[in-house]
Design an enzyme around this catalytic site. Structure first.
Site, PDB file in Angstrom:
ATOM      1  N   LYS A 118       0.813  -1.229   0.000  1.00  0.00           N
ATOM      2  CA  LYS A 118       0.000   0.000   0.000  1.00  0.00           C
ATOM      3  C   LYS A 118       0.845   1.278   0.000  1.00  0.00           C
ATOM      4  O   LYS A 118       0.554   2.206  -0.769  1.00  0.00           O
ATOM      5  CB  LYS A 118      -0.963   0.002   1.191  1.00  0.00           C
ATOM      6  CG  LYS A 118      -1.798  -1.274   1.347  1.00  0.00           C
ATOM      7  CD  LYS A 118      -2.621  -1.625   0.139  1.00  0.00           C
ATOM      8  CE  LYS A 118      -3.463  -2.862   0.381  1.00  0.00           C
ATOM      9  NZ  LYS A 118      -4.164  -3.333  -0.814  1.00  0.00           N
ATOM     10  N   LYS A 157      -2.881   0.721   9.382  1.00  0.00           N
ATOM     11  CA  LYS A 157      -3.266  -0.175   8.294  1.00  0.00           C
ATOM     12  C   LYS A 157      -2.161  -1.195   8.023  1.00  0.00           C
ATOM     13  O   LYS A 157      -0.975  -0.924   8.256  1.00  0.00           O
ATOM     14  CB  LYS A 157      -3.536   0.606   7.002  1.00  0.00           C
ATOM     15  CG  LYS A 157      -4.819   1.409   6.990  1.00  0.00           C
ATOM     16  CD  LYS A 157      -5.030   2.015   5.606  1.00  0.00           C
ATOM     17  CE  LYS A 157      -6.395   2.645   5.458  1.00  0.00           C
ATOM     18  NZ  LYS A 157      -6.597   3.163   4.079  1.00  0.00           N
ATOM     19  N   GLY A 163      -9.471  -5.279   3.297  1.00  0.00           N
ATOM     20  CA  GLY A 163     -10.649  -5.870   3.943  1.00  0.00           C
ATOM     21  C   GLY A 163     -10.840  -5.442   5.380  1.00  0.00           C
ATOM     22  O   GLY A 163     -11.605  -6.056   6.119  1.00  0.00           O
ATOM     23  N   GLY A 164     -10.146  -4.388   5.811  1.00  0.00           N
ATOM     24  CA  GLY A 164     -10.301  -3.915   7.182  1.00  0.00           C
ATOM     25  C   GLY A 164      -9.485  -4.688   8.206  1.00  0.00           C
ATOM     26  O   GLY A 164      -9.481  -4.335   9.390  1.00  0.00           O
ATOM     27  N   HIS A 207     -16.435   6.574   0.380  1.00  0.00           N
ATOM     28  CA  HIS A 207     -15.517   5.608  -0.224  1.00  0.00           C
ATOM     29  C   HIS A 207     -16.006   5.281  -1.634  1.00  0.00           C
ATOM     30  O   HIS A 207     -17.098   4.748  -1.816  1.00  0.00           O
ATOM     31  CB  HIS A 207     -15.499   4.345   0.651  1.00  0.00           C
ATOM     32  CG  HIS A 207     -14.518   3.307   0.214  1.00  0.00           C
ATOM     33  ND1 HIS A 207     -13.748   2.596   1.096  1.00  0.00           N
ATOM     34  CD2 HIS A 207     -14.177   2.833  -1.007  1.00  0.00           C
ATOM     35  CE1 HIS A 207     -12.989   1.744   0.448  1.00  0.00           C
ATOM     36  NE2 HIS A 207     -13.234   1.864  -0.846  1.00  0.00           N
ATOM     37  N   HIS A 234     -14.650  -0.779   9.447  1.00  0.00           N
ATOM     38  CA  HIS A 234     -13.834  -0.708   8.230  1.00  0.00           C
ATOM     39  C   HIS A 234     -14.098  -1.861   7.268  1.00  0.00           C
ATOM     40  O   HIS A 234     -13.344  -2.056   6.317  1.00  0.00           O
ATOM     41  CB  HIS A 234     -12.335  -0.650   8.567  1.00  0.00           C
ATOM     42  CG  HIS A 234     -11.988   0.332   9.635  1.00  0.00           C
ATOM     43  ND1 HIS A 234     -12.160   1.694   9.478  1.00  0.00           N
ATOM     44  CD2 HIS A 234     -11.503   0.163  10.901  1.00  0.00           C
ATOM     45  CE1 HIS A 234     -11.787   2.311  10.587  1.00  0.00           C
ATOM     46  NE2 HIS A 234     -11.394   1.410  11.458  1.00  0.00           N
ATOM     47  N   GLU A 274      -9.100   2.402  -5.399  1.00  0.00           N
ATOM     48  CA  GLU A 274      -9.971   2.932  -4.356  1.00  0.00           C
ATOM     49  C   GLU A 274      -9.579   4.356  -3.961  1.00  0.00           C
ATOM     50  O   GLU A 274      -8.397   4.689  -3.857  1.00  0.00           O
ATOM     51  CB  GLU A 274      -9.945   2.007  -3.141  1.00  0.00           C
ATOM     52  CG  GLU A 274     -10.238   0.557  -3.518  1.00  0.00           C
ATOM     53  CD  GLU A 274     -10.824  -0.247  -2.376  1.00  0.00           C
ATOM     54  OE1 GLU A 274     -11.075   0.312  -1.301  1.00  0.00           O
ATOM     55  OE2 GLU A 274     -11.029  -1.458  -2.582  1.00  0.00           O
ATOM     56  N   ARG A 291      -7.267  -7.626  -7.795  1.00  0.00           N
ATOM     57  CA  ARG A 291      -8.012  -8.898  -7.824  1.00  0.00           C
ATOM     58  C   ARG A 291      -9.469  -8.589  -8.088  1.00  0.00           C
ATOM     59  O   ARG A 291      -9.871  -7.419  -8.116  1.00  0.00           O
ATOM     60  CB  ARG A 291      -7.882  -9.617  -6.479  1.00  0.00           C
ATOM     61  CG  ARG A 291      -8.297  -8.733  -5.294  1.00  0.00           C
ATOM     62  CD  ARG A 291      -8.392  -9.484  -3.994  1.00  0.00           C
ATOM     63  NE  ARG A 291      -8.516  -8.602  -2.841  1.00  0.00           N
ATOM     64  CZ  ARG A 291      -9.631  -8.024  -2.446  1.00  0.00           C
ATOM     65  NH1 ARG A 291     -10.746  -8.208  -3.124  1.00  0.00           N
ATOM     66  NH2 ARG A 291      -9.652  -7.246  -1.378  1.00  0.00           N
TER      67      ARG A 291
END
Length: 667
Positions: A118, A157, A163-164, A207, A234, A274, A291
């Protein structure tokens, strides 16, 4: 050029079914992999071949790169589709596929390595002139050391996952130091890498994510955007497409930014870029998921493009089947995620098998699930049970479709978040599209209100009517040969009976002498009822002109499990001899708590024990953390007490209702 001959599906459940269906449509053979607990699952039966992963945890089954590669080789599979989750974003897995000349249906290992990291993906976006949120890598040895640019609140994070999982909102340095260890452990467990970063938190953001698809001929297009602002902890629980709050200009800017990122890495396959949009209308790149997404169906519904088909075509060497100009949004689609979790118990995940579910059918409704209604479904890995997707001409019609159709989903077995989702759909702010990622947190009390009082008054007469019909009247009852188990029309006088509905004892007077009209008396009020229809564990009952649909099963202890308007009840019969043992043994968790016995609410693994013998604790203190189905479940003290004895250790595998801790009164 031909399609791939055989694909191994490196996943399970509803996404495995989805992938197998697309492969079959293209006349491609499939190989399913499964754990022994799921050897009879639908996706295993639907595949052309299936190979067992044995028993074990995630690391030894669906996260075992070596084991999955060897199965692919032994079955002569030409490609592997990872689905979502598990190994879908693991560059080492993609690299292993490449080294063994197996096609990985997704981007290259190099792209996964870049975009799966990330912070690295953010650096790339920034270099392209795309706005990003300030973030910084966390030094696990000195987690409170940061540049002055970082201001609280902030988000911890995982660097290599989404996926939180591992994500925690912190408001100061003290919270940060407390949460880092937990987040690093979750990241290591779910993604195989405990590296973390911290990101400036944007309050009241929305989001938005863009679906892109690229082939190996330098073609890359977008399929427009989705909004995923309805999240709990999240984790997305409602997604929709398109994001109608966007202005035309802002939509264009976000779509172009997504394509710019995809083209910069020569992206191949399906991926999602995102963004967060703040209340001033500014957008910021957040991350890329390289993905297929859980929520891909809403994009398929509004564009008519089968994303999985496109993935397989690209992996087979074909170009994209559509151009950007051919991608047209025609409708609005909304997806609900039904989870096996209990909102009344802080959303603790449930590993109780699904015994029954009334899956709705409608032309504008799409159901993605591995529940088939013919057998019990139990899942040790993921609490996601069902995805319900409704599509309409606009947002209002899609919402109405969902509200109409999920009212009688009536899952029997685990507690679910169905009524929680119903409360969101009914909320004025949601209907007016006045939402942010903090919607669920801000509306928490009103959304869980349906779970506080389990016995809904309007349901009570229908539960009683069905209990009378099932146990005291019908002549097709399996125990009808025993007259003491059926006190129907042959009785001389109208009897009184006792029912136990969950933990509530209910006294009822029966009026059964009139064979044409059954009735009962509750709290001095008479109710006449009529059975309108019944089939396959579902029954419609009419009382005072109102008809209600109930789903039910009989268990081996002569009890009824009934679900009505997505509320689940257990009815036992103290007046019938066979129920006596169950009534005595199963007197309820409250008595166990009062006696000092704290039991596990689910199957899982003990991650932390936060108390010790002889410690004085207060109500609400954290006693233990149990990991189950990708979630960390906190076991809190039910009252002020003293810890008498701890009967499990860290790392222990525990089962549902297994004793964990014994408490005693403080001296």
């Amino acid at each position: 050029m031909a399609f791939l001959g055989k694909i191994l599906i490196a996943n399970r459940g509803e996404i495995a079914l989805r992938l197998i269906r697309s492969a079959r449509k293209l006349s491609i053979r499939t190989v399913a992999i499964y754990t022994e607990s799921e050897k009879n699952a639908d996706y295993v039966k639907l595949a052309d071949e299936s190979v067992s992963l044995g028993n074990g945890d995630l690391n030894s089954t669906f996260l075992s790169v070596d084991k999955i590669i060897q199965i692919a080789i032994s079955t002569s599979s030409k490609a592997i589709h990872p689905g979502y989750g598990f190994l879908s974003e693991n560059p080492a897995f993609a690299k292993a596929c490449e080294e063994h000349q197996i096609i990985f249906i997704g981007p290259s290992s190099e792209v996964l390595k870049l975009m799966g990291n990330k912070p690295a993906a953010k650096s790339l976006a920034a270099s392209l002139g795309i706005p990003v949120i300030f973030s910084q890598k966390i030094d696990l040895q000195s987690p409170d050391h940061f540049e002055n640019q970082l201001h609280f609140p902030a988000l911890i994070k995982a660097s290599y996952g989404g996926g939180g999982k591992g994500m925690e909102l912190v408001h100061n340095h003290e919270e940060l130091k407390r949460q880092v260890e937990k987040s690093a452990r979750a990241a290591l467990n779910y993604f195989g890498n405990g590296e973390l970063f911290i990101e400036q938190y944007i309050q009241n953001a929305r989001h938005v994510e863009v679906q892109i698809i690229g082939d190996n001929y330098n073609n890359i297009i977008h399929l427009y955007e989705r909004e995923c602002s309805i999240q709990r902890n999240h984790q997305k629980i409602i997604e929709e497409a398109p994001a109608i709050f966007l202005s035309a200009q802002l939509r264009t800017e976000i779509l172009e930014a997504a394509l710019k990122i995809g083209k910069a890495v020569n992206y191949s396959g399906a991926g999602t870029v995102e963004f967060l949009v703040n209340n001033a209308g500014n957008y910021f790149f957040m991350e890329m998921n390289p993905r297929i997404q859980v929520e891909h169906a809403v994009t398929e519904e509004i564009t008519g493009i089968d994303i999985v088909d496109e993935q397989i075509r690209i992996a087979s060497g074909f170009p994209l089947s559509v151009s950007q100009e051919e991608v047209i949004v025609t409708r609005h689609s909304i997806e609900l995620r039904i989870y096996a979790e209990d909102p009344s118990q802080n959303f603790v995940a449930s590993s109780i098998p699904v015994l029954s579910a009334n899956l709705p059918e409608h032309p504008n409704l799409r159901i993605e699930t591995d529940i088939n209604g013919k057998q019990q479904v139990m899942n040790q890995f993921d609490p996601l049970l069902i995805k319900v997707i409704a599509t309409g001409k606009d947002r209002e019609s899609a919402i109405k479709q969902l509200r109409d159709e999920i009212n009688d989903l009536n899952i029997i077995g685990p507690e679910t978040n169905t009524r929680y989702l119903e409360a969101i759909l009914a909320h004025d702010d949601y209907n007016q599209n006045n939402i942010t990622v903090e919607f669920c947190k801000d509306k928490h009390k009103s959304l869980i209100g349906n779970y506080i009082n389990q016995l809904t008054p309007v349901h009570l007469p229908y539960l009683i009517a069905f209990s009378i019909e099932n146990k005291y009247i019908r002549n097709d009852h399996p125990d009808v040969s025993d007259p003491w188990n059926c006190i129907g029309y042959w009785r001389i006088t109208d009897p009184a009976i006792l029912l136990k509905i969950d933990d509530n004892l209910v006294n009822i007077g029966l009026s059964l002498r009139n064979k044409t009209k059954s009735a009962f008396v509750l709290n001095e009020t008479a109710y006449c009822f009529e059975i309108i229809s019944e089939s396959k564990g579902r029954i419609s009952i009419q009382i005072n002109e109102k008809i209600m649909l109930l789903s039910y099963i009989n268990d081996h202890q002569n009890n009824l499990w009934i679900s009505c308007e997505n509320s689940q009840y257990r009815v036992s019969f103290p007046g019938l001899l066979k129920s006596y043992p169950e009534t005595i043994v199963g007197s309820g968790d409250s008595s166990s708590i009062e006696n000092g016995e704290i039991k596990s609410p689910l199957h899982g693994k003990v991650l932390e024990i936060n108390v010790e013998n002889n410690q004085i604790i207060k109500k609400g203190d954290l006693m233990m953390i149990i990991e189950a189905m990708k979630s960390e479940n906190r076991i809190l003290a039910p009252r002020d007490a003293k810890v008498k004895r701890i009967v499990v250790n860290v790392g222990a595998q525990v089962t549902d209702q297994m004793p964990l801790i014994y408490l005693e009164d403080k001296l």
